[in-house]
Write an enzyme that holds these catalytic residues in place. Structure first.
Site, PDB file in Angstrom:
ATOM      1  N   ARG A   1       0.838  -1.314   0.062  1.00 31.52           N
ATOM      2  CA  ARG A   1       0.080  -0.039  -0.031  1.00 31.52           C
ATOM      3  C   ARG A   1       0.968   1.380   0.066  1.00 31.52           C
ATOM      4  NH1 ARG A   1      -3.657   0.822   4.382  1.00 31.52           N
ATOM      5  NH2 ARG A   1      -4.829   2.056   3.134  1.00 31.52           N
ATOM      6  N   SER A   2       0.403   2.472  -0.731  1.00 29.25           N
ATOM      7  CA  SER A   2       1.381   3.263  -0.909  1.00 29.25           C
ATOM      8  C   SER A   2       1.704   4.010   0.446  1.00 29.25           C
ATOM      9  CB  SER A   2       0.962   4.288  -1.836  1.00 29.25           C
ATOM     10  OG  SER A   2      -0.442   4.933  -1.500  1.00 29.25           O
ATOM     11  N   SER A   3       0.778   4.230   1.339  1.00 24.35           N
ATOM     12  CA  SER A   3       1.151   4.809   2.690  1.00 24.35           C
ATOM     13  C   SER A   3       2.257   4.088   3.214  1.00 24.35           C
ATOM     14  CB  SER A   3      -0.077   4.831   3.384  1.00 24.35           C
ATOM     15  OG  SER A   3      -0.722   3.655   3.418  1.00 24.35           O
TER      16      SER A   3
ATOM     17  N   ARG B   1       5.815   4.382   1.395  1.00 24.35           N
ATOM     18  CA  ARG B   1       6.274   5.968   1.715  1.00 24.35           C
ATOM     19  C   ARG B   1       7.046   5.836   2.964  1.00 24.35           C
ATOM     20  NH1 ARG B   1       1.869   9.879  -0.501  1.00 24.35           N
ATOM     21  NH2 ARG B   1       1.118   8.605  -2.135  1.00 24.35           N
TER      22      ARG B   1
ATOM     23  N   THR C   1       2.265 -14.975   0.657  1.00 20.19           N
ATOM     24  CA  THR C   1       3.239 -14.792   1.337  1.00 20.19           C
ATOM     25  C   THR C   1       3.998 -13.314   1.150  1.00 20.19           C
ATOM     26  OG1 THR C   1       4.067 -17.069   1.864  1.00 20.19           O
ATOM     27  CG2 THR C   1       5.735 -15.388   1.879  1.00 20.19           C
ATOM     28  N   LEU C   2       3.977 -12.261   2.086  1.00 16.05           N
ATOM     29  CA  LEU C   2       4.660 -11.137   1.708  1.00 16.05           C
ATOM     30  C   LEU C   2       6.135 -11.016   2.282  1.00 16.05           C
ATOM     31  CD1 LEU C   2       1.938  -9.000   3.397  1.00 16.05           C
ATOM     32  CD2 LEU C   2       2.104  -9.591   0.736  1.00 16.05           C
ATOM     33  N   GLU C   3       7.134 -10.799   1.373  1.00 13.72           N
ATOM     34  CA  GLU C   3       8.445 -10.468   1.726  1.00 13.72           C
ATOM     35  C   GLU C   3       8.758  -9.009   2.209  1.00 13.72           C
ATOM     36  OE1 GLU C   3       7.605 -11.777  -1.616  1.00 13.72           O
ATOM     37  OE2 GLU C   3       8.255 -13.970  -1.250  1.00 13.72           O
TER      38      GLU C   3
ATOM     39  N   GLN D   1      -1.810  -4.800  -1.064  1.00  9.33           N
ATOM     40  CA  GLN D   1      -3.147  -4.642  -2.055  1.00  9.33           C
ATOM     41  C   GLN D   1      -2.967  -5.559  -3.199  1.00  9.33           C
ATOM     42  OE1 GLN D   1      -3.554  -0.771  -3.149  1.00  9.33           O
ATOM     43  NE2 GLN D   1      -1.373  -0.472  -3.809  1.00  9.33           N
TER      44      GLN D   1
END
Lengths: 203, 448
Positions: free
Chosen positions: A118-120, A123, A143-145, A164
C-alpha cells in the site's frame, strides 16, 4: 489482459469464482484492488553460523528423514515468531521477514493476482515488492516478503492493511497441468527452493 | 554454606532466571502479570526465610519445596512460546475456563494468571490450577494449559480440553463441593457403580461383560478390585467427560474417541484413574440423547448436510441399549447430571455449547469443502461486507463433520484434503474469526 474493477471483483466473489476471505471492512475494497492485512506469523532470517542461502544444498539433498544437514540448515536459517492481535512486531532497517496475509485467496484459472505494498506504507520504507505475482489456480495465504528500506524501525501489528492485490484476466484460462505449485494450500510462509530446475548449473 | 544460606541464594537464582525468561516471547499478554506476581512471591518468601532459624529443618524443607515449585513454573514459562500452540484456540479456551476458575483469594478477587506451554506425549493435555501454596501470600493462582507439542496445529483434537476444564474446576474447593453434591450425586445413586463392592463384582464377575473385558480380568484379576479411591477417580472422569460434552459439543465427542482410542485401541482397558472407554462412550451418548443432539439430522433441510451429520453420528454414537454391561447409568441418571452441570456452568459464567443453526453449519461446512478457512466471513460479494460472529465451537464441529468425509475405508484421501490440512484450515479460520470479532466489537463500541 485487463484489470478487474471493483464491480467485477465483487461479482466474481459473489459467484464464488474468486475468494478473498475475510474482507473485514468495506475500506479494504478499492477501485480495482483489495487491501490485504498482515497475518500473525513471522519468519525472520537468523544470522548465525549455519545460515546461508546455498542453492547447492537444495540441488544435492532431498527431504529424506536421514538428511540431517539439509534439515538443520533449513530450520536454522529462519526464526519463526507468532504475534497475536495487539502484539507488535519490529521490522528493523535492512531486515527481511516473510509474513502471511490474514486473508485466504483462491484464484480461478482465468485470473492472476498482482500484490504490491500500500502506498502509505511504501512511503515509510516498507517493501513487499518481490514475488508479487499470484498464479491462476492458487489457493492459500499470500506470502509477503517484507523489507524495511528506511533508516528507522517500522512497528507492525497483525491485522494492519499493508498490501493490496489487483486481479487481471488472462487471454485464456490456464491449463490444469500448468497450475499448482509447491506453495499451493500454504497456511504460512515457507522458504522456496532456489535450485529447482537449475541443478545442472550447480557444482 | 548451610541450607538457609543456600535457599537465600536460590531465591536470587530464581529471580535471575525469571528475568532471563523475559528474553523470550511469552504467550499472549501474560508476561507482565506473571513477572509481577512472581516477584512478589519471591520477595515474600525471602521475607519469611531471612528470620528463620538455620536449625529449623521443617521450615527450611517447606521453603525448599516452594522455591522448587517456583523454579519449575518459571522453567515452563520459558517454554511458553506463542508459536508452539494455537493461541487463537487458547484465547477461546480461556474465555470458557477463566470465569470458572475465578475465585476469592487472600489478597483480591483475582482471575488466574494463564501460562501455556507444550509438552511431549499424546496424553499431555492438561489444565491445572496450582493449589496448596500455603506458605506464600498468593495474589493470583497460576493456571496452566498444556498442549501436546506434536499436535500444535490440530485444533480439532483440542476439543478434549473440555474434559480438562472439569478437572480444573474440581481443584477449587467450593466448586468441588457443588459438583459432588449436584452432578455426581445422581450418577452415584444407582447402578453397578453404586458401591465399591458392587463395582468390584461388576468388573470382576459380571457374566454380561464383553470378551475383551473377560480377557483382561483373567490377565490381571487383582486389577478388578475397586476401592474408594479408584471409584472416586472414575466418577471424576465421567463428570469431566460430561464437562467436555456440555462445553464443546459434538467436537468433544469426536476428539474424545480419536484420542482415547489412539491411547487404548481396544477401548476396554481400565486403570486406577480411568474407567474403560466403552463405558465413557455410553455415558456421553446418553448425554447426547438427553440434549437431543441425536435428533439433529431430522431437523436439517439440506440433504448433503444431513448426510454429513448422519455419518458423524454413526461414527461417534454409543449404545444405549439397556442391560449392556458398559451402560452403567440410566437415562434419568445422566439427564439429571447433565442438567445439574449446565446449571452449574451457567451460574459460573461459562457458556454451554448450543448446536449451530442450519445456515451457519452449512456455511462453515461449505467453506471447508471448498478449501476455505471456516469463519463468519461474508462471501456474498457485498460492497460493504457484513461478517458474522461465529462460536469457535461451531467451527470445530464443522471441521469434524468434514473430517468424516476425508478418507475412504481403504484410507485414501478424498476431497483433496488431508486431516492435517483440515486442521490447518480450521486453525486459520479461528484466527480470522478473532480478527472479525475484534473488528466487530470495536465497531459496536464506536456506535454505542
Amino acid at each position: 489482459m485487463s484489470a478487474l474493477v471493483k464491480k467485477t471483483i465483487l461479482e466474481s466473489i459473489a459467484k464464488g469464482h474468486l475468494v478473498v476471505s475475510p474482507i473485514i471492512s468495506a475500506k479494504q475494497i478499492g477501485a480495482s484492488s483489495i487491501d490485504l492485512r498482515l497475518g500473525n506469523v513471522f519468519l525472520m532470517v537468523r544470522a548465525r553460523g549455519l545460515s546461508d542461502v546455498d542453492p547447492g544444498r537444495f540441488a544435492h539433498s532431498d527431504e529424506t528423514a536421514g538428511d540431517h544437514a539439509f534439515h538443520q540448515a533449513r530450520r536454522q536459517k529462519h526464526e519463526r515468531f507468532e504475534a497475536p492481535f495487539g502484539q507488535k512486531f519490529l521490522l528493523h532497517p535492512g531486515m527481511l521477514a516473510l509474513v502471511p496475509t490474514l486473508e485466504w485467496i483462491k484464484l480461478p484459472a482465468d485470473l492472476q493476482g498482482i500484490v504490491t505494498a500500500r502506498s502509505s506504507w511504501a512511503r515509510e520504507g516498507l517493501s513487499i515488492a518481490t514475488a508479487s505475482l499470484i498464479h491462476p489456480g492458487y489457493k492459500g495465504i499470500v506470502t509477503l516478503e517484507l523489507a524495511n528500506l528506511g533508516q528507522i524501525p517500522l512497528v507492525l501489528y497483525p491485522g494492519l492493511r499493508i498490501a493490496q492485490i489487483a486481479f487481471y484476466t488472462l487471454s485464456e484460462p490456464a491449463r490444469e497441468e500448468d497450475m499448482g505449485s509447491r506453495f499451493d494450500m500454504a497456511f504460512e510462509p515457507v522458504e522456496g527452493n532456489v535450485a529447482h530446475g537449475d541443478e545442472v548449473f550447480l557444482p | 554454606m548451610n541450607s538457609k544460606e543456600f535457599l537465600l541464594q536460590e531465591c536470587e537464582n530464581v529471580r535471575a532466571t525469571l528475568r532471563d525468561v523475559l528474553r523470550h516471547d511469552y504467550s499472549a499478554g501474560s508476561s507482565a502479570e506473571f513477572y509481577n506476581e512472581f516477584c512478589e512471591r519471591l520477595a515474600f518468601l525471602e521475607y519469611l526465610l531471612k528470620p528463620t532459624d538455620s536449625d529449623d529443618v521443617s521450615a527450611l524443607a517447606t521453603f525448599a519445596g516452594e522455591l522448587s515449585l517456583l523454579s519449575t513454573i518459571v522453567h515452563h514459562m520459558e517454554r511458553s512460546h506463542a508459536g508452539e500452540f494455537p493461541w487463537p484456540f487458547t484465547e477461546y479456551l480461556q474465555s470458557l475456563a477463566t470465569p470458572l476458575c475465578k475465585e476469592n483469594l487472600a489478597q483480591n478477587e483475582g482471575e488466574p494468571i494463564i501460562r501455556v506451554y507444550a509438552e511431549g506425549g499424546l496424553d499431555s493435555y492438561q489444565i491445572n490450577l496450582e493449589n496448596d501454596l500455603s506458605q506464600l501470600n498468593i495474589g493470583r493462582r497460576i493456571f496452566t494449559i498444556v498442549f501436546p507439542r506434536t499436535l500444535r496445529h490440530h485444533v480439532l483434537l483440542h476439543a478434549i480440553f473440555g474434559h480438562e476444564i472439569g478437572h480444573a474446576a474440581w481443584t477449587i474447593p467450593k466448586h468441588k463441593a457443588d459438583l459432588m453434591d449436584k452432578v455426581l450425586k445422581p450418577l452415584r445413586a444407582a447402578g453397578p457403580l453404586n458401591s465399591t463392592s458392587q463395582a468390584t463384582a461388576w468388573l470382576g464377575n459380571d457374566p454380561g461383560a464383553p470378551g475383551p473385558i473377560v480377557d483382561l480380568r483373567n490377565q490381571d484379576p487383582d486389577s478388578t478390585q475397586i476401592d474408594g479411591n479408584k471409584l472416586n477417580s472414575w466418577f471424576q472422569e465421567f463428570m469431566c467427560d460430561l464437562f467436555g460434552l456440555v462445553t464443546f459439543g459434538g467436537s468433544f465427542l469426536a476428539a474424545h474417541q480419536t484420542l482415547l482410542l489412539a491411547l487404548d485401541p481396544t477401548g476396554h482397558r481400565w486403570g486406577p484413574y480411568h474407567p474403560p472407554y466403552i463405558c465413557r462412550k455410553a455415558v456421553l451418548w446418553r448425554a447426547c440423547k438427553h440434549l437431543k443432539w441425536d435428533e439433529l439430522p431430522a431437523s436439517l433441510h439440506e440433504p448433503g448436510l444431513r448426510a454429513d451429520v448422519v455419518a458423524f453420528m454413526n461414527s461417534y454414537s454409543g449404545t444405549t441399549a439397556p442391560g449392556r454391561w458398559e451402560d452403567v447409568f440410566t437415562q434419568d441418571q445422566v439427564a439429571a447430571a447433565v442438567e445439574a452441570l449446565r446449571t452449574f456452568l451457567s451460574a459460573a459464567g461459562t457458556s454451554c455449547f448450543n448446536m449451530p443453526d442450519e445456515s451457519t453449519l452449512s456455511s462453515l461446512v461449505g467453506m471447508l469443502t471448498n478449501h476455505i478457512p471456516p469463519c463468519g466471513s461474508d462471501l456474498s460479494g457485498a460492497a460493504s461486507p457484513v461478517n458474522r460472529g461465529v462460536d469457535f465451537r461451531h467451527i470445530l464441529f464443522a471441521g469434524w463433520l468434514v473430517a468424516e468425509k476425508l478418507t475412504t475405508p481403504s484410507g485414501s484421501v478424498k476431497q483433496g484434503l488431508t486431516f492435517d490440512q483440515l486442521n490447518r484450515l480450521c486453525e486459520l479460520g479461528l484466527r480470522q474469526q478473532r480478527a472479525i470479532d475484534l473488528y466487530n466489537s470495536t465497531k459496536k463500541g464506536q456506535t454505542s
